[in-house]
Design a protein around this motif. Structure first.
Motif, PDB file in Angstrom:
ATOM      1  N   PRO A 157      -8.187  -0.622   0.143  1.00 53.21           N
ATOM      2  CA  PRO A 157      -8.268  -1.619   1.222  1.00 53.21           C
ATOM      3  C   PRO A 157      -6.925  -2.227   1.606  1.00 53.21           C
ATOM      4  CG  PRO A 157     -10.018  -1.960  -0.385  1.00 53.21           C
ATOM      5  CD  PRO A 157      -9.061  -0.975  -0.988  1.00 53.21           C
ATOM      6  N   THR A 158      -5.908  -2.096   0.752  1.00 54.01           N
ATOM      7  CA  THR A 158      -4.592  -2.670   1.045  1.00 54.01           C
ATOM      8  C   THR A 158      -3.674  -1.695   1.774  1.00 54.01           C
ATOM      9  OG1 THR A 158      -3.520  -1.969  -1.020  1.00 54.01           O
ATOM     10  CG2 THR A 158      -4.811  -4.003  -1.079  1.00 54.01           C
ATOM     11  N   LEU A 159      -4.112  -0.456   1.931  1.00 57.95           N
ATOM     12  CA  LEU A 159      -3.276   0.568   2.544  1.00 57.95           C
ATOM     13  C   LEU A 159      -3.417   0.523   4.061  1.00 57.95           C
ATOM     14  CD1 LEU A 159      -4.054   3.509   0.075  1.00 57.95           C
ATOM     15  CD2 LEU A 159      -2.224   1.793  -0.054  1.00 57.95           C
ATOM     16  N   ALA A 160      -2.478  -0.104   4.705  1.00 56.68           N
ATOM     17  CA  ALA A 160      -2.537  -0.309   6.154  1.00 56.68           C
ATOM     18  C   ALA A 160      -2.608   1.018   6.904  1.00 56.68           C
ATOM     19  CB  ALA A 160      -1.308  -1.092   6.609  1.00 56.68           C
ATOM     20  N   GLY A 161      -3.617   1.128   7.774  1.00 50.11           N
ATOM     21  CA  GLY A 161      -3.758   2.299   8.620  1.00 50.11           C
ATOM     22  C   GLY A 161      -4.488   3.459   7.983  1.00 50.11           C
TER      23      GLY A 161
END
Length: 229
Positions: A76-80
């Motif tokens: 969930p913290t991995l943008a994109g």
């Protein structure tokens, strides 16, 4: 002060024995997880079953916890990037995608021996691996044989893109990961396969990072190099 705040304050003032009574009463009404219904047992019984299990069973459960930590605390913290469905029995645990394309991630956990982190220098003495490095085992959990009679347990190069290693054994957090590019890993005697044990540093290096986004850039850069060892 709300009624709930007042109740919590009163519970906090109770002796530990009475706090346990309150908790026990609430546990009769409130399940912790859906798996309690699936397994037809309360969480306390499930945990006791794990505690009574063999070391091999516990290691298997820990591997699942490492995967879950990556799914719940990292993805969930991995943008994109978004998780994609995986079909069939694949050599990777996660398929992530963004506007650039897809990336296949294999999640492993740092190896332990007698419940302590296994040092790289204790595994491959002939290779002179640093004593401050740890170890990850890069092979399938289950053994098998191909139609040609060869073992299917080793991973072959090209099976996934990024290796994510949970460093829970040394950092005491399952969500503490180190990442590297699969093609940089050490080869086995058969150069098409990964060496079973790979050295993992405790901190960032030119080959390992604790930042998934950085490792993804390494992978997509096309740079080809080999982890020392």
């Amino acid at each position: 002060m709300s009624d709930v705040s007042e109740v919590l304050r009163l519970i906090e003032e109770l002796p530990e024995s009475e706090q346990k009574q309150v908790f026990s009463a609430l546990r009769q009404k409130i399940p912790i997880h859906q798996m309690e219904k699936t397994l037809m047992a309360p969480a306390e019984t499930i945990l006791e079953a794990i505690a009574r299990s063999s070391d091999l069973t516990v290691r298997g459960i820990e591997g699942i916890i490492a995967e879950s930590s990556f799914a719940v605390e990292i993805v969930p913290t991995l943008a994109g990037l978004a998780a994609q469905p995986i079909f069939g029995d694949q050599a990777y645990d996660f398929l992530l995608a963004d506007q650039v394309g897809q990336v296949r991630v294999q999640v492993k956990m740092q190896r332990r021996k007698t419940r302590l982190p296994l040092r790289a220098s204790d595994v491959q003495k002939s290779r002179n691996w640093p004593s401050d490095h740890f170890v990850v085992e890069t092979q399938r959990t289950r053994a098998g044989t191909s139609s040609e009679g060869t073992s299917t347990r080793p991973y072959r190069f090209g099976s996934f893109d990024i290796l994510a290693v949970s460093m829970g054994a040394s950092q005491r957090r399952w969500s503490a990961f180190m990442y590297t590019v699969e093609r940089w890993l050490l080869p086995a005697a058969d150069p098409t396969c990964l060496l079973t044990y790979q050295p993992v540093p405790a901190a960032r290096s030119d080959f390992w990072t604790d930042d998934f986004a950085e490792c993804l850039r390494w992978f997509r850069s096309g740079i080809d190099k080999r982890i020392p060892g």
